[in-house]
Design a protein around this motif. Structure first.
Motif, short mmCIF file in Angstrom:
data_model
loop_
_atom_site.label_atom_id
_atom_site.label_comp_id
_atom_site.label_asym_id
_atom_site.label_seq_id
_atom_site.Cartn_x
_atom_site.Cartn_y
_atom_site.Cartn_z
N PHE A 26 -7.43 12.43 4.87
CA PHE A 26 -7.25 11.04 4.47
C PHE A 26 -6.59 10.23 5.58
O PHE A 26 -6.97 9.08 5.83
N LEU A 27 -5.62 10.81 6.28
CA LEU A 27 -4.97 10.11 7.39
C LEU A 27 -6.00 9.76 8.46
O LEU A 27 -5.98 8.65 9.02
N ALA B 210 -8.01 7.52 -6.19
CA ALA B 210 -8.03 8.94 -5.81
C ALA B 210 -9.02 9.17 -4.68
O ALA B 210 -10.09 8.57 -4.64
N HIS B 211 -8.64 10.05 -3.77
CA HIS B 211 -9.49 10.42 -2.64
C HIS B 211 -9.66 11.94 -2.66
O HIS B 211 -8.67 12.67 -2.65
N PRO C 177 -4.62 11.23 -2.08
CA PRO C 177 -5.56 12.28 -1.67
C PRO C 177 -5.24 13.59 -2.40
O PRO C 177 -4.07 13.97 -2.51
N ASN C 178 -6.25 14.23 -2.92
CA ASN C 178 -6.07 15.53 -3.59
C ASN C 178 -7.39 16.28 -3.47
O ASN C 178 -8.41 15.81 -3.99
N PRO C 179 -7.39 17.45 -2.81
CA PRO C 179 -8.64 18.17 -2.59
C PRO C 179 -9.11 19.01 -3.78
O PRO C 179 -10.22 19.56 -3.74
N CYS C 180 -8.30 19.12 -4.81
CA CYS C 180 -8.65 19.96 -5.96
C CYS C 180 -9.58 19.20 -6.91
O CYS C 180 -9.28 18.07 -7.32
N ASP C 181 -10.70 19.82 -7.27
CA ASP C 181 -11.73 19.15 -8.05
C ASP C 181 -11.21 18.59 -9.37
O ASP C 181 -11.42 17.41 -9.68
N ASP D 218 0.85 -1.20 0.00
CA ASP D 218 0.00 0.00 0.00
C ASP D 218 0.88 1.24 0.00
O ASP D 218 1.83 1.35 0.77
N ALA D 219 0.55 2.17 -0.90
CA ALA D 219 1.33 3.40 -1.05
C ALA D 219 0.43 4.62 -0.87
O ALA D 219 -0.73 4.62 -1.30
N LEU D 220 0.98 5.64 -0.25
CA LEU D 220 0.32 6.92 -0.08
C LEU D 220 1.14 7.95 -0.83
O LEU D 220 2.33 8.13 -0.55
#
Length: 197
Positions: free
Chosen positions: A95-96, A87-88, A69-73, A42-44
């Motif tokens: 995400f953590l 993608a999250h 994780p990326n908060p940009c739409d 598993d990679a982050l």
């Protein structure tokens, strides 16, 4: 008027500028090589719309094992359709917390925090320093071994990067002692522009 590419519109950094950057490619190659030996797959990854780091890791993993994780739409949409990662749509800190609550992997064998900021910068809800403390306190690094790579932006008052990376090494030392972990500093430091991995 011609519409801008979604990959350039709203992202965590100007991703297109790094698409053909040999230094960015080198960072990803070193990460892929080091992470090929870890037990936990598993990679982050903090990745942009181009998913360059995720693409470098996919040969050894299933897309379901690469969490971005990326908060940009726009970036999240591009990452979701890339086929190389999961993608999250949230910040790293969010995400953590989800991982700690069971809504994501409980441990990571590879972590690449490709920040586009310095240690104290608060681009999103938290600073890199706060993220690292949270990462360790939630025990998200695999006890079987973890490759942790960090890219930071040179602060305006640090012409040689050194004070920031001294602070980073000091913080990692403290966190490892607190959580009974050992760490080895890799001897490859990759500098490009105002970034250093």
């Amino acid at each position: 008027r011609k519409r801008k590419s979604a990959r350039k519109m709203l992202d965590t950094y100007p991703a297109e500028e790094k698409r053909h950057c040999p230094h960015k490619r080198r960072s990803n190659e070193v990460l892929a090589d080091l992470s090929s030996c870890v037990v936990c797959k598993d990679a982050l990854v903090l990745d942009a719309a181009t998913a360059l780091t995720s693409r470098s890791l996919i040969s050894m993993r299933n897309p379901a094992n690469i969490h971005v994780p990326n908060p940009c739409d726009d970036a999240h949409r591009a990452l979701s359709s890339s086929g190389v990662c999961t993608a999250h749509h949230c910040s790293l800190s969010e995400f953590l917390s989800k991982c700690a609550d069971g809504a994501g992997p409980r441990r990571f064998g590879t972590i690449y925090l490709d920040y586009c900021s310095n240690m104290k910068s608060r681009r999103f809800s938290t600073t890199p320093e706060e993220d690292l403390k949270k990462l360790f306190s939630l025990e998200l690094l695999s006890p079987e071994g973890c490759v942790l790579a960090i890219t930071l932006l040179k602060p305006p008052d640090d012409a040689y990067y050194e004070s920031q990376f001294c602070k980073l090494r000091n913080l990692l030392t403290i966190l490892c002692v607190e959580h009974k972990l050992a760490f080895l500093v890799h001897d490859v430091h990759n500098r490009y522009g105002d970034f250093l991995t």
